[in-house]
Design a protein around this motif. Structure first.
Motif, PDB file in Angstrom:
ATOM      1  N   GLN A  96       0.820  -1.218   0.000  1.00 51.25           N
ATOM      2  CA  GLN A  96       0.000   0.000   0.000  1.00 51.25           C
ATOM      3  C   GLN A  96       0.852   1.265   0.000  1.00 51.25           C
ATOM      4  OE1 GLN A  96      -2.262  -0.632   3.539  1.00 51.25           O
ATOM      5  NE2 GLN A  96      -3.931  -1.650   2.464  1.00 51.25           N
ATOM      6  N   ARG A  97       2.172   1.104  -0.214  1.00 50.76           N
ATOM      7  CA  ARG A  97       3.029   2.267  -0.012  1.00 50.76           C
ATOM      8  C   ARG A  97       2.859   3.331  -1.084  1.00 50.76           C
ATOM      9  NH1 ARG A  97       8.469  -1.420  -0.117  1.00 50.76           N
ATOM     10  NH2 ARG A  97       8.319  -2.177  -2.215  1.00 50.76           N
ATOM     11  N   GLN A  98       2.208   2.988  -2.205  1.00 53.91           N
ATOM     12  CA  GLN A  98       1.911   4.000  -3.224  1.00 53.91           C
ATOM     13  C   GLN A  98       1.052   5.125  -2.652  1.00 53.91           C
ATOM     14  OE1 GLN A  98       3.300   3.923  -6.014  1.00 53.91           O
ATOM     15  NE2 GLN A  98       3.920   1.821  -6.366  1.00 53.91           N
ATOM     16  N   ALA A  99       0.323   4.816  -1.593  1.00 51.71           N
ATOM     17  CA  ALA A  99      -0.632   5.779  -1.053  1.00 51.71           C
ATOM     18  C   ALA A  99       0.051   6.960  -0.376  1.00 51.71           C
ATOM     19  CB  ALA A  99      -1.560   5.079  -0.063  1.00 51.71           C
ATOM     20  N   ARG A 100       1.330   6.840  -0.044  1.00 51.22           N
ATOM     21  CA  ARG A 100       2.026   7.950   0.606  1.00 51.22           C
ATOM     22  C   ARG A 100       2.101   9.153  -0.313  1.00 51.22           C
ATOM     23  NH1 ARG A 100       7.470   5.510   2.245  1.00 51.22           N
ATOM     24  NH2 ARG A 100       6.737   3.392   2.517  1.00 51.22           N
ATOM     25  N   GLN A 101       2.173  10.336   0.281  1.00 52.95           N
ATOM     26  CA  GLN A 101       2.144  11.575  -0.485  1.00 52.95           C
ATOM     27  C   GLN A 101       3.541  12.082  -0.800  1.00 52.95           C
ATOM     28  OE1 GLN A 101      -0.531  13.646  -1.624  1.00 52.95           O
ATOM     29  NE2 GLN A 101      -1.526  11.659  -1.414  1.00 52.95           N
ATOM     30  N   ALA A 102       3.669  12.679  -1.973  1.00 50.74           N
ATOM     31  CA  ALA A 102       4.907  13.383  -2.299  1.00 50.74           C
ATOM     32  C   ALA A 102       4.853  14.788  -1.698  1.00 50.74           C
ATOM     33  CB  ALA A 102       5.062  13.461  -3.813  1.00 50.74           C
TER      34      ALA A 102
END
Ligand code: MN
Length: 473
Positions: free
Chosen positions: A12-18
């Motif tokens: 699910q790490r894609q969910a982190r924000q840039a």
């Protein structure tokens, strides 16, 4: 799957924000104990760079009002590989794939009207040194340098933009000296100069981490690197049009210097402390005349100290992504590549190769040396070697490499002109095949291992309540 500390699963790490601008990333660094604030009025000459170097790789540093200047400086924003991934909202092992993906699928920037980087406008009769706190970094530098400026220009023939970092010497109140290596900015300048025209440029300071990384992409001419910056963050970059030209610049940056690369003018530039830890020489180079500076209220001036980790990694990671993709086209068994710090993130490439045909490591060496002219030494290792740990790579050379069998020498080839051991760039390329020979008996190269060692919970296994005396008495 294992749960990580914050409860998110690796998938699910894609969910982190840039982090979409410098300020939000700086706040993140402060909240996590990775930001140091220097005493006010640190000397812009040497002391600032010295403190930044001492904090390099551990903490970013903010310098409020150095040398009594009204502005403030920041350095060391991206001085670890893991920080770069975090700033993009991804895991460290996703960096190269994400970067390559962003090059393949750039996102066109979105133009907005009111931009933070144009809150304040300086025109007519200003002095750059009064507006911007520009440091002097190394002992024999010719003077103050802007080192973290994204120089944006457009192809006079096609209008396509280019983004690159060039070292910029403060040469006068509204004049900069620029080193343009034979790449895209120079070819635009040459095209304008052939018509007797100046080339409009914008120098962007204090852009987002993604913009900094994207500026170092190795992509073809007429490929706007700002599209990569958007794709790295998963959202198109907001840009604004310059006041005096058609150039589009990142809207949430801190400072934009607008000017023109002067046709048919050259002036002395350098020496300047460069990434290989040596000085680039003084010579007659291009000149930029400055027309205007726009900025945020109380802008932060980002500086990159030459040869520091921030300097090395910003160049290294985009190169790794490009080199890995190029090598995989012919050799899908190449799992990963790394440009090591000791090789100034340019000259030494470590390549990890999956179990292969006899001789393939030698072909991989040739592919690596052809992938970028800066690469000087290549070490190819097997999958069990951690290429991000130089001790592991040295171990593989120590125990799996024999020079008469595994060394590849290519004398008289083109290398980096900034490598002082070359003859103006002419030098010898060298490959080390440190893989286990395909014909070797399996047990001879079996790595020793204690069963279960990695799974031990050391806190649970150790007893802090017992002292040595309890055992000996
Ligand atoms: Mn380019």
């Amino acid at each position: 799957m294992n749960q990580t500390a914050n409860g998110s699963r690796p998938d699910q790490r894609q969910a982190r924000q840039a982090y979409l601008d410098l300020r939000s990333w700086l706040k993140r660094l402060e909240e996590t104990g990775r930001l140091a604030i220097a005493r006010r009025e640190t000397d812009l000459q040497f002391a600032l760079a010295g403190i930044a170097n001492r904090n390099d790789g551990e903490r970013a540093t903010v310098f409020p009002h150095p040398s009594g200047h009204s502005g403030s400086v920041v350095s060391g924003l991206l001085s670890q590989r893991a920080w770069m991934a975090e700033a993009l909202g991804i895991a460290e092992d996703e960096l190269l794939d994400r970067f390559h993906d962003a090059e393949k699928h750039p996102l066109t920037p979105i133009e907005i009207a009111d931009a933070p980087c144009q809150e304040v406008v300086h025109e007519n009769d200003f002095d750059l040194a009064d507006i911007l706190p520009i440091p002097v970094h190394n002992e024999h530098d010719s003077g103050a340098y802007i080192t973290a400026g994204l120089l944006i220009s457009a192809n006079p023939r096609t209008g396509a933009q280019n983004v690159a970092i060039h070292r910029l010497q403060l040469s006068g109140p509204r004049e900069l000296g620029a080193l343009l290596l034979p790449r895209h900015t120079l070819s635009f300048t040459d095209a304008a100069e052939a018509e007797g025209e100046d080339l409009p440029v914008a120098i962007v300071i204090g852009a987002s981490p993604a913009c900094l990384l994207a500026s170092q992409a190795i992509v073809p001419i007429d490929f706007d690197e700002l599209g990569i910056a958007g794709a790295l963050c998963g959202t198109p970059l907001e840009v604004v049009r310059c006041k005096g030209s058609k150039l589009l610049v990142p809207a949430r940056s801190e400072v934009v210097i607008e000017g023109r690369l002067k046709a048919n003018r050259r002036a002395p530039e350098g020496p300047f402390g460069e990434f290989p830890q040596y000085y680039g020489e003084r010579d007659d180079r291009h000149v930029i005349e400055i027309d205007r500076v726009t900025a945020r209220e109380k802008p932060l001036f980002h500086t990159i100290v030459g040869g520091g980790l921030e300097h090395l990694l910003l160049g290294g990671i985009p190169r790794e992504a490009t080199i890995l993709a190029a090598m995989r086209r012919s050799h899908p068994g190449v799992v990963d590549v790394h440009l090591s710090r000791g090789g100034v993130c340019r000259y030494h490439l470590y390549a990890k190769l999956r179990r292969r045909e006899a001789g393939e490591a030698k072909n991989v060496i040739l592919a690596a040396l052809a992938a970028h002219y800066d690469i000087k030494h290549v070490v190819v290792v097997d999958e069990d070697v951690d290429i991000h740990d130089p001790t592991e790579v040295e171990w593989a050379v120590a125990t799996r490499f024999q020079a008469d069998r595994d060394l590849v020498l290519i004398p008289g080839s083109q290398g980096s002109k900034l490598d002082p051991s070359t003859d103006n760039g002419l030098g010898c390329k060298t490959g080390f095949d440190a893989t286990v020979p395909a014909s070797a008996p399996e047990f001879r190269f079996r790595r020793i291992r204690v069963p279960g060692e990695d799974e031990i919970d050391l806190d649970a296994a150790l007893d802090a309540s017992v002292a040595l005396g309890d055992i000996l008495s």
